[in-house]
Write a protein that holds these residues in place. Sequence first.
Motif, PDB file in Angstrom:
ATOM      1  N   UNK A  59       0.753  -0.850  -0.032  1.00  0.00           N
ATOM      2  CA  UNK A  59      -0.192  -0.307   0.109  1.00  0.00           C
ATOM      3  C   UNK A  59       0.687   1.381  -0.002  1.00  0.00           C
ATOM      4  N   UNK A  60       0.084   2.261  -1.147  1.00  0.00           N
ATOM      5  CA  UNK A  60       1.223   3.270  -1.037  1.00  0.00           C
ATOM      6  C   UNK A  60       0.289   4.189  -0.582  1.00  0.00           C
ATOM      7  N   UNK A  61       0.767   5.738   0.191  1.00  0.00           N
ATOM      8  CA  UNK A  61       0.017   7.148   0.350  1.00  0.00           C
ATOM      9  C   UNK A  61       0.505   8.407  -1.123  1.00  0.00           C
ATOM     10  N   UNK A  62      -0.031   8.712  -1.741  1.00  0.00           N
ATOM     11  CA  UNK A  62       0.189   9.574  -2.310  1.00  0.00           C
ATOM     12  C   UNK A  62      -0.303  11.209  -1.340  1.00  0.00           C
ATOM     13  N   UNK A  63       0.578  12.141  -1.600  1.00  0.00           N
ATOM     14  CA  UNK A  63       0.129  13.149  -1.149  1.00  0.00           C
ATOM     15  C   UNK A  63       1.197  14.068  -2.393  1.00  0.00           C
ATOM     16  N   UNK A  64       1.258  15.505  -1.476  1.00  0.00           N
ATOM     17  CA  UNK A  64       1.727  16.327  -1.806  1.00  0.00           C
ATOM     18  C   UNK A  64       2.415  17.334  -1.001  1.00  0.00           C
ATOM     19  N   UNK A  65       3.942  18.180  -1.359  1.00  0.00           N
ATOM     20  CA  UNK A  65       3.965  19.326  -0.075  1.00  0.00           C
ATOM     21  C   UNK A  65       4.467  20.586  -1.438  1.00  0.00           C
ATOM     22  N   UNK A  66       5.798  20.706  -0.584  1.00  0.00           N
ATOM     23  CA  UNK A  66       6.209  22.210  -1.676  1.00  0.00           C
ATOM     24  C   UNK A  66       7.132  22.449  -1.732  1.00  0.00           C
ATOM     25  N   UNK A  67       7.724  21.430  -2.320  1.00  0.00           N
ATOM     26  CA  UNK A  67       9.114  21.022  -2.121  1.00  0.00           C
ATOM     27  C   UNK A  67      10.441  21.854  -3.376  1.00  0.00           C
ATOM     28  N   UNK A  68       9.697  21.793  -4.756  1.00  0.00           N
ATOM     29  CA  UNK A  68       9.745  22.707  -5.222  1.00  0.00           C
ATOM     30  C   UNK A  68       9.524  24.836  -5.231  1.00  0.00           C
ATOM     31  N   UNK A  69       8.980  24.524  -4.174  1.00  0.00           N
ATOM     32  CA  UNK A  69       8.353  26.442  -4.103  1.00  0.00           C
ATOM     33  C   UNK A  69       8.679  26.528  -2.359  1.00  0.00           C
ATOM     34  N   UNK A  70       9.661  26.744  -2.042  1.00  0.00           N
ATOM     35  CA  UNK A  70       9.400  26.564  -0.115  1.00  0.00           C
ATOM     36  C   UNK A  70       9.117  27.363  -0.217  1.00  0.00           C
ATOM     37  N   UNK A  71       9.057  28.301  -0.595  1.00  0.00           N
ATOM     38  CA  UNK A  71       8.384  30.108  -0.228  1.00  0.00           C
ATOM     39  C   UNK A  71       7.027  30.031  -0.421  1.00  0.00           C
ATOM     40  N   UNK A  72       6.732  29.071  -1.907  1.00  0.00           N
ATOM     41  CA  UNK A  72       5.084  29.485  -1.995  1.00  0.00           C
ATOM     42  C   UNK A  72       4.496  28.021  -2.389  1.00  0.00           C
ATOM     43  N   UNK A  73       3.919  28.426  -1.067  1.00  0.00           N
ATOM     44  CA  UNK A  73       3.019  26.788  -1.072  1.00  0.00           C
ATOM     45  C   UNK A  73       1.864  26.826  -2.247  1.00  0.00           C
ATOM     46  N   UNK A  74       2.008  27.909  -3.016  1.00  0.00           N
ATOM     47  CA  UNK A  74       0.441  27.475  -3.786  1.00  0.00           C
ATOM     48  C   UNK A  74       1.179  26.312  -5.068  1.00  0.00           C
ATOM     49  N   UNK A  75       2.600  25.964  -4.717  1.00  0.00           N
ATOM     50  CA  UNK A  75       3.225  25.617  -5.732  1.00  0.00           C
ATOM     51  C   UNK A  75       3.792  24.341  -5.378  1.00  0.00           C
ATOM     52  N   UNK A  76       3.191  23.085  -6.371  1.00  0.00           N
ATOM     53  CA  UNK A  76       2.847  21.869  -4.975  1.00  0.00           C
ATOM     54  C   UNK A  76       3.787  20.610  -5.633  1.00  0.00           C
ATOM     55  N   UNK A  77       4.233  19.513  -5.253  1.00  0.00           N
ATOM     56  CA  UNK A  77       4.629  18.761  -5.768  1.00  0.00           C
ATOM     57  C   UNK A  77       4.801  17.277  -5.089  1.00  0.00           C
TER      58      UNK A  77
END
Length: 450
Positions: free
Chosen positions: A277-295
């Motif tokens: 089983x896997x959990x797919x989710x997101x964070x803002x790795x490529x945009x640490x200063x702006x959390x409306x651009x997520x990965x």
Amino acid sequence: MEFLKFKNIKSLAVALFMAGITSQALAQNPIIHNQFTADPSARVFGDKVYLFPSHDILANKERGRIDWFCMEDYHVFSSSNLTDWEDHGVIVTQNKVPWVKPDSYSMWAPDCIERNGKYYFYFPSTPKDSTLGRGFKIGVAVADRPEGPYIPEALPIKNVNGIDPNVFIDNDGQAYLYWSAGNIYGAKLNENMLELASDPVILQDLPTKGLKEGPYLFERGGIYYLTYPHVENKTERLEYAISDNPLGPFKFKGVIMDETPGCWTNHHSILPFKNQWYLFYHANDFSPAFDKARSARIDSLFFNADGTIQKVIPTLRGVGLTKATDKIQIDRYSQISESGASVAFLDTADKFNGWKTVLSKPNAWVKYNSVDFGSGNFKNVVARVSASKASDLQILLNKGTRPIVIKIPATSGAFQTIKVPVAVNASGIHHITVKAIGANAVDVDWIRFE
């Protein structure tokens, strides 16, 4: 072999290797490196995982609302090993959906499901016709293949107002649609998957304090798991509730993933693939200063014997095995020393180039777990490194081999690829530790064996 019994990635990786299963290679986080990918909805179709994320882009004066979510289209990605993701391109875009306002930039979190050889892609957006009502609606696009092409329906689904569609087909063949609009709603879908077969209901007995959104429902062992992001305090965390009925009522059971510092949202999907089983989710790795651009990210998910979900601790390392012959991105580490080791972007002007490991003090180190050396007998180690002054780097495998030392010349701050002859007769699965042993700092992009 029952892989679900393994409680951590280390024991799972060893078991996979002993069973001769090495195709389930690593997925380092984040998993898509050339664009922003939020709200990842993952589905298994055939022998592949297909990823249907939303696509964050940066707003400007010509598009969207500055400093807010901005999304105009959807891509679909696929992978047979959770490592190598193929981008099949744009499948739906705002200005080619008949009912969507063509410059709304509100193509938010989607989902997709297969039924009777057709693929139904569900997505929310803002309608251009006020007769459809105010706020978000949810539409459907249909394809003969998961990669598309997808043909959008002319109108959104009637009696559905909200965002974050999720679709579930029960064992008896009944399909359900879930969505959020302050509360989490659910309803039965008709056989054609394009219209409701029952009136919407608010799913009951969920936490009442704070925003709930992003429902994702799955069934395991006769238990229906409703999972969702919830703002208990100021940031979303992933929670779940269970029921014996797809429409509830549900009983709150716990937290799947705690809040992500620096990223207000989270949005997810959960699935089994090749007996894990896997959990797919997101964070803002490529945009640490702006959390409306997520990965998008992946980590393994495990159940207790009573069916409850073990809390997932987000990792950079991700899941599965890494081949020793691949570029081992040690900045996606499993462990890091408390002093003298850090991670930084290779190029702050283009963060999609990824990261480097900075070893600034003697004996600073990072550890990278679960590297598959196969049958061994490697002759060289290759490293892409940078050092302002000559330095030494040590690579240590966790069993049965001597430390490998790479002498790094001064590179004037530029990265160079250095090949060092070695005799490494290492086989099987190893955890590797990369350590600075010289007096001078060194930056490491990646290493590999050949």
